[in-house]
Design an enzyme around this catalytic site. Structure first.
Site, PDB file in Angstrom:
ATOM      1  N   ARG A  15       0.842  -1.197   0.000  1.00 24.39           N
ATOM      2  CA  ARG A  15       0.000   0.000   0.000  1.00 24.39           C
ATOM      3  C   ARG A  15       0.878   1.249   0.000  1.00 24.39           C
ATOM      4  O   ARG A  15       0.586   2.227  -0.691  1.00 24.39           O
ATOM      5  CB  ARG A  15      -0.942  -0.004   1.199  1.00 24.39           C
ATOM      6  CG  ARG A  15      -1.980  -1.102   1.158  1.00 24.39           C
ATOM      7  CD  ARG A  15      -2.935  -1.021   2.333  1.00 24.39           C
ATOM      8  NE  ARG A  15      -3.798   0.161   2.239  1.00 24.39           N
ATOM      9  CZ  ARG A  15      -4.587   0.581   3.230  1.00 24.39           C
ATOM     10  NH1 ARG A  15      -4.589  -0.066   4.387  1.00 24.39           N
ATOM     11  NH2 ARG A  15      -5.347   1.646   3.074  1.00 24.39           N
ATOM     12  N   CYS A  20      -1.434   6.143   8.987  1.00 25.57           N
ATOM     13  CA  CYS A  20      -1.755   4.882   8.294  1.00 25.57           C
ATOM     14  C   CYS A  20      -2.831   5.214   7.273  1.00 25.57           C
ATOM     15  O   CYS A  20      -2.760   6.242   6.613  1.00 25.57           O
ATOM     16  CB  CYS A  20      -2.197   3.817   9.299  1.00 25.57           C
ATOM     17  SG  CYS A  20      -3.584   4.318  10.348  1.00 25.57           S
TER      18      CYS A  20
END
Length: 275
Positions: free
Chosen positions: A180, A235
């Site tokens: 990611r 995050c």
């Protein structure tokens, strides 16, 4: 003592009146699971906090997928459970570490000084055969006073300034999985990649089967980062950044902040660059 509490230590504190055990079990994509599991069985005397109903606020255009909750409403919930500023709070989740860490960071932001995460979560507690039941406890209401600690929160503007100036005394850490971070895979957010200038320290690397690594091991995880730096962790939505916050503090880093909006907030501004 830092943020980490072992099951044996919690067991030894059971008879204290000034302790609340906080069940934070949750499953993304199945929002009722945690509450259902709590009602079936939980650590004796535990109260429940829902990630999306209690530990997060309403999702809006900006702020990310798990923005800060309304602190006034959250304060009311603490008071309804008889929690004061002197209450010892011990949070646990299913053993993932992320949901309980979110609770720990949030209470730290609110100024609470005695908040801990149960190492290994409910799984570790059950493996030891310690007390659990399905009774829903009742506590007499109390007064709680907010003492906000802005020093543990990184605003959107703070992160924006970092990307534009790249100051030497700040380190931006992306806590997501490497795929990611690199933009190879993005299963949740509308854009892939990372905030420019960030380095990648995957949050799961601070845990071993749901338990936080020892302090010396955590120091190795962040080897090469000076403790003199200001550290900002993020995050996707401000949840899995929290274990990195806990781990950095356990490793001795004094100046650590969470960008709560995280990548989902960053990309809500269409002109923001992506690395």
């Amino acid at each position: 003592m830092g943020y980490i509490m072992e099951s044996e230590e919690l067991l030894s504190m059971f008879n204290r009146g000034n302790i609340r055990i906080c069940d934070c079990r949750f499953k993304l994509g199945a929002s009722d699971m945690g509450r259902n599991e709590y009602e079936k069985e939980h650590i004796t005397g535990a109260i429940y906090f829902d990630l999306e109903k209690d530990l997060s606020g309403k999702v809006e255009e900006h702020g990310g997928r798990h923005p800060l909750p309304n602190l006034g409403q959250f304060k009311d919930k603490l008071e309804s459970y008889g929690i004061t500023n002197d209450t010892i709070l011990v949070a646990y989740d299913g053993g993932e570490g992320s949901f309980a860490s979110r609770f720990v960071w949030l209470l730290t932001y609110m100024g609470h000084r005695k908040v801990y995460i149960l190492n290994g979560g409910y799984r570790a507690w059950k493996e030891r055969g310690y007390a659990s039941d399905d009774r829903l406890p009742h506590y007499e209401p109390a007064e709680y006073h907010l003492q906000i600690r802005e020093s543990v929160l990184a605003s959107y503007q703070k992160v924006k300034d970092f990307t534009e100036r790249r100051p030497d005394d700040v380190v931006l850490i992306d806590s997501r999985e490497t795929k990611r971070f690199l933009g190879i895979e993005e299963p949740i957010d509308k854009k892939a990649g990372h905030i420019p200038g960030a380095i990648n320290k995957v949050w799961t690397n601070v845990l071993d089967e749901g338990s936080f690594l020892q302090a010396e091991e955590l120091k190795q995880t962040y080897k090469g980062i000076s403790r003199d730096k200001e550290i900002i962790v993020y995050c996707g939505s401000g949840v899995t950044a929290a274990p990195n916050y806990v781990a950095l503090k356990e490793a001795g880093f004094p100046n650590v902040k969470v960008y709560v909006g995280s990548f989902s907030d960053w990309i809500s501004y269409p002109d923001n660059p992506i690395g």
